[in-house]
Design a protein around this motif. Structure first.
Motif, PDB file in Angstrom:
ATOM      1  N   UNK A 114      41.271 -23.114  14.813  1.00 43.25           N
ATOM      2  CA  UNK A 114      40.976 -24.800  14.520  1.00 43.25           C
ATOM      3  C   UNK A 114      39.643 -25.184  15.152  1.00 43.25           C
ATOM      4  N   UNK A 115      39.256 -24.751  16.154  1.00 48.98           N
ATOM      5  CA  UNK A 115      37.784 -25.279  16.502  1.00 48.98           C
ATOM      6  C   UNK A 115      36.622 -24.486  15.840  1.00 48.98           C
ATOM      7  N   UNK A 116      36.662 -23.431  15.631  1.00 47.39           N
ATOM      8  CA  UNK A 116      35.433 -22.612  14.719  1.00 47.39           C
ATOM      9  C   UNK A 116      35.681 -22.935  13.584  1.00 47.39           C
ATOM     10  N   UNK A 117      36.654 -22.723  12.698  1.00 47.06           N
ATOM     11  CA  UNK A 117      36.762 -22.785  11.256  1.00 47.06           C
ATOM     12  C   UNK A 117      36.686 -24.338  11.000  1.00 47.06           C
ATOM     13  N   UNK A 156      33.906 -26.156   8.896  1.00 51.35           N
ATOM     14  CA  UNK A 156      34.293 -26.598   7.595  1.00 51.35           C
ATOM     15  C   UNK A 156      34.041 -28.211   7.580  1.00 51.35           C
ATOM     16  N   UNK A 157      34.161 -28.854   8.551  1.00 51.32           N
ATOM     17  CA  UNK A 157      33.723 -30.202   8.524  1.00 51.32           C
ATOM     18  C   UNK A 157      32.496 -30.513   8.244  1.00 51.32           C
ATOM     19  N   UNK A 158      31.514 -29.599   9.039  1.00 54.19           N
ATOM     20  CA  UNK A 158      30.011 -30.098   8.880  1.00 54.19           C
ATOM     21  C   UNK A 158      29.516 -29.389   7.518  1.00 54.19           C
ATOM     22  N   UNK A 216      32.913 -16.014   3.916  1.00 52.74           N
ATOM     23  CA  UNK A 216      33.061 -14.909   4.976  1.00 52.74           C
ATOM     24  C   UNK A 216      32.231 -15.241   6.148  1.00 52.74           C
ATOM     25  N   UNK A 217      31.066 -15.840   6.121  1.00 53.37           N
ATOM     26  CA  UNK A 217      30.348 -16.219   7.393  1.00 53.37           C
ATOM     27  C   UNK A 217      31.015 -17.438   7.984  1.00 53.37           C
ATOM     28  N   UNK A 218      31.863 -18.118   7.498  1.00 55.76           N
ATOM     29  CA  UNK A 218      32.641 -19.005   8.402  1.00 55.76           C
ATOM     30  C   UNK A 218      33.895 -18.239   8.916  1.00 55.76           C
ATOM     31  N   UNK A 219      34.391 -17.222   8.227  1.00 63.99           N
ATOM     32  CA  UNK A 219      35.726 -16.651   8.766  1.00 63.99           C
ATOM     33  C   UNK A 219      35.504 -15.818   9.866  1.00 63.99           C
ATOM     34  N   UNK A 220      34.461 -14.964   9.676  1.00 67.47           N
ATOM     35  CA  UNK A 220      34.312 -13.932  10.862  1.00 67.47           C
ATOM     36  C   UNK A 220      34.064 -14.602  12.270  1.00 67.47           C
TER      37      UNK A 220
END
Length: 87
Positions: free
Chosen positions: A12-15, A19-21, A32-36
């Motif tokens: 929730x926090x990281x992804x 994703x919001x920004x 993939x750079x967002x999922x890692x």
């Protein structure tokens, strides 16, 4: 507790914030750079959840890692997981 801590700290926090920004700038679709980092912090959150349960084993009415495997074994496994995630 393990699922809640892992889900909130990791996904929730990281992804969510990424994703919001990024969605405002780059458009929809997680890369993939967002999922890692989200997966990394999900695992880290799971270790935190297990760690924080160790001191209050006496009050647990349900099976926890510390109750099932013992405090010292759980602490040792959490320490190894933490070192593995940080290294």
């Amino acid at each position: 507790a393990l699922f809640c801590v892992s889900a909130v700290r990791g996904l929730v926090i990281n992804l969510g914030f990424t994703r919001l920004f990024a969605g405002a700038v780059l458009g929809p679709g997680a890369t993939a750079s967002e999922w890692a980092p989200a997966l990394y912090f999900t695992l880290f959150g799971a270790v935190i959840a297990v760690f924080k349960d160790v001191p209050d084993v006496a009050g647990d009415d349900y099976p926890t890692f510390a109750k099932r495997f013992g405090k010292m074994e759980t602490l040792h496994a959490c320490r190894q997981a933490t070192v593995g995630l940080v290294a």
